[in-house]
Motif scaffolding. Structure first.
Motif: not given
Length: 125
Positions: A66, A109-115, A117-118
């Motif tokens: 990502t 970057n949104i996908v990266s932050v979600i991953l 955080t998960g």
């Protein structure tokens, strides 16, 4: 507390916020998108990519992917800007392409932050 995770998380989230700061605004009005903010977004994304290089897990590989996508799209946006500024002239089509490319990087970057955080939520203390 793992200092490396703190620093990595800091740069991952900072990359997202810097990218959003550049992306926000009318996609056809260049004056609403600062070239220095794009430059800083590129630098912060590259730093975040470097921090993701050390993670040998499967999630680390996806986070790195990502980050590489965001880097490529931001560098492409800066390239389109430079090409338009110095060669072809900046028109509405070029400005829209610049903002569009930064929007793709924002999504990465949104996908990266979600991953990220998960991963933090599922980790054990």
């Amino acid at each position: 507390m793992n200092l490396e995770k703190v620093i990595s998380g800091f740069f991952i989230i900072l990359a997202l916020t810097m990218n959003f700061g550049f992306f926000y605004g009318d996609p056809t009005v260049l004056e609403q998108h600062n070239r220095y903010e794009l430059f800083v977004a590129i630098i912060v994304n590259l730093i975040a990519t470097i921090y993701k290089l050390g993670d040998k897990t499967h999630l680390g590989a996806v986070l790195l992917a990502t980050s590489l996508v965001a880097d490529i799209q931001l560098i492409a946006a800066a390239s389109v800007w430079a090409l338009g500024e110095y060669v072809t002239g900046l028109n509405t089509e070029a400005v829209t392409a610049i903002v569009s490319l930064s929007g793709g990087a924002l999504l990465a970057n949104i996908v990266s932050v979600i991953l990220f955080t998960g991963d933090v939520l599922k980790s054990k203390r």
